[in-house]
Design a protein around this motif. Structure first.
Motif, PDB file in Angstrom:
ATOM      1  N   GLU A 143      11.421 -36.961  -8.803  1.00 22.50           N
ATOM      2  CA  GLU A 143      11.213 -35.868  -7.854  1.00 22.50           C
ATOM      3  C   GLU A 143      12.534 -35.603  -7.152  1.00 22.50           C
ATOM      4  N   ASP A 145      14.983 -32.936  -4.483  1.00 25.13           N
ATOM      5  CA  ASP A 145      14.926 -31.924  -3.426  1.00 25.13           C
ATOM      6  C   ASP A 145      16.330 -31.650  -2.891  1.00 25.13           C
ATOM      7  N   ALA A 168      17.005 -37.527  -5.041  1.00 23.65           N
ATOM      8  CA  ALA A 168      15.958 -37.683  -6.059  1.00 23.65           C
ATOM      9  C   ALA A 168      15.418 -39.101  -6.032  1.00 23.65           C
ATOM     10  N   ARG A 171       9.331 -41.924  -9.539  1.00 26.30           N
ATOM     11  CA  ARG A 171       7.985 -42.116  -9.058  1.00 26.30           C
ATOM     12  C   ARG A 171       7.103 -42.565 -10.219  1.00 26.30           C
ATOM     13  N   HIS A 208      10.397 -33.088 -11.143  1.00 19.99           N
ATOM     14  CA  HIS A 208       9.561 -32.249 -10.297  1.00 19.99           C
ATOM     15  C   HIS A 208      10.370 -31.780  -9.089  1.00 19.99           C
ATOM     16  N   THR A 209      10.312 -30.507  -8.778  1.00 23.86           N
ATOM     17  CA  THR A 209      11.001 -29.988  -7.591  1.00 23.86           C
ATOM     18  C   THR A 209      10.132 -28.923  -6.931  1.00 23.86           C
ATOM     19  N   ASP A 210      10.629 -28.392  -5.819  1.00 25.82           N
ATOM     20  CA  ASP A 210       9.992 -27.208  -5.244  1.00 25.82           C
ATOM     21  C   ASP A 210      10.527 -25.966  -5.970  1.00 25.82           C
ATOM     22  N   HIS A 225      11.073 -29.681 -16.652  1.00 22.84           N
ATOM     23  CA  HIS A 225      11.147 -29.404 -15.220  1.00 22.84           C
ATOM     24  C   HIS A 225       9.831 -28.797 -14.765  1.00 22.84           C
ATOM     25  N   THR A 228       6.558 -27.834  -8.256  1.00 24.97           N
ATOM     26  CA  THR A 228       5.376 -28.157  -7.452  1.00 24.97           C
ATOM     27  C   THR A 228       5.546 -27.498  -6.098  1.00 24.97           C
ATOM     28  N   PRO A 242       2.581 -35.596  -3.651  1.00 27.31           N
ATOM     29  CA  PRO A 242       3.864 -35.302  -4.286  1.00 27.31           C
ATOM     30  C   PRO A 242       5.005 -35.408  -3.278  1.00 27.31           C
ATOM     31  N   PHE A 243       6.128 -35.903  -3.698  1.00 27.11           N
ATOM     32  CA  PHE A 243       7.340 -36.005  -2.885  1.00 27.11           C
ATOM     33  C   PHE A 243       7.234 -36.983  -1.709  1.00 27.11           C
TER      34      PHE A 243
END
Ligand SMILES: [Zn+2]
Length: 317
Positions: A143, A145, A168, A171, A208-210, A225, A228, A242-243
């Protein structure tokens, strides 16, 4: 709280590392583990004689600290080890002023010492790529950001002139957090995202990112990729959300920065982040912190005082 209590207490530390001999021995264990060939003949068998190492074949001698961040130090190793203990046993970290006071050394000495230990940890972290398989081959996702240093999450436009970084975490299934990595970037651009991925991630990992547009660059034929988008602005407190691990790491960084470093000069930020990640990634084994720090030193390279002061900021992108 329990986790913190499980660490090496000051008393325990004093019992194990209060003498110069004990510290030399501990460093030597780590250096032998990674291999310490004779600079003259390449032989890998050696003996200890005080603070010097001797080759059993040609009898060439060199310092136990040679070739590492500790190279050329005149400080007793007990001071170095105490610094390792102080720097790794608190979540908030410690400022150079505080470190100097507790070690009984001047501010410049404490600053240079801390800088070198952080560099050793940063070099160690640079060799780890996020996204390998977890324990028992369990699948892992990464994850990531975008963050403004100080710990605030990026809210769109963001404040100008602030240091930007990408953070990052690994997870595992069930939400358990693995390794964390943080790097300062030129900006939140596709180029920076690609550079981050090349430096910090395994080639075939799920990220996973925004919804930040630049994060699309995480996707490659090998790497998938996933975007989320969380409904609420406030990060969820649930462990499985998440995150969650990533947000926790960013919040801890923010706390540490506020507690000890009112402002870090940009040229020292990468070492600060490297040391923060190194410590975070080893918190599950607080008893092993000193041997781990020795291993980081054993695999580090020389950092002269002149170079330490004259560094330029490391920015990806
Ligand atoms: Zn030799």
């Amino acid at each position: 709280m329990l986790n913190v209590m499980k660490g090496l207490t000051d008393l325990e530390f004093e019992r194990l590392y209060s003498t110069e001999e004990a510290c030399i021995k501990a460093l030597m264990v780590a250096r032998r583990e990674v291999g310490m060939a004779c600079p003259s003949c390449g032989h890998d068998r050696n003996y200890l004689c005080g603070r010097r190492v001797g080759c059993t074949r040609c009898n060439r001698r060199w310092s136990v600290t040679a070739g590492t961040v500790m190279s050329g130090t005149k400080l007793p190793l007990t001071i170095w080890f105490r610094a390792m203990h102080i720097m790794t046993s608190t979540k908030q970290g410690v400022s150079a002023i505080e470190l100097g006071r507790r070690l009984g050394v001047s501010y410049p000495t404490a600053w240079y010492l801390a800088k070198r230990l952080r560099r050793a940890m940063t070099e160690r972290e640079a060799r780890y790529l996020l996204g390998g398989s977890g324990p028992d081959g369990a699948p892992v996702v990464v994850e990531a950001d975008d963050v403004y240093l100080g710990g605030e999450r990026n809210q769109g436009s963001g404040p100008g002139g602030k240091t930007r970084m990408i953070a990052a975490t690994e997870r595992y299934e069930g939400g358990r957090m693995g390794h964390v990595a943080m790097r300062t970037v030129v900006g939140f651009t596709s180029r920076a995202v690609r550079a981050f991925a090349d430096t910090c991630l395994m080639p075939a990992v799920r990220v996973h990112t925004d919804g930040l547009k630049a994060f699309l660059a995480f996707g490659t034929p090998a790497r998938s990729h996933v975007v989320t988008v969380s409904g609420s602005k406030r990060p969820s407190r649930q462990r499985t959300a998440p995150f969650h691990g990533l947000n926790t790491a960013i919040a801890n960084l923010s706390t540490a920065l506020k507690a000890t470093h009112k402002a870090i000069a940009p040229q020292h930020t990468s070492d600060y982040l490297g040391a923060f990640c190194w410590t975070t990634n080893r918190r599950h084994n607080m008893f092993g912190m000193i041997p781990a720090a020795c291993r980081a030193v054993a695999t580090s390279s020389i950092l002269t005082r002149r170079r330490a002061y004259a560094e330029i900021p490391v920015l990806l992108g």
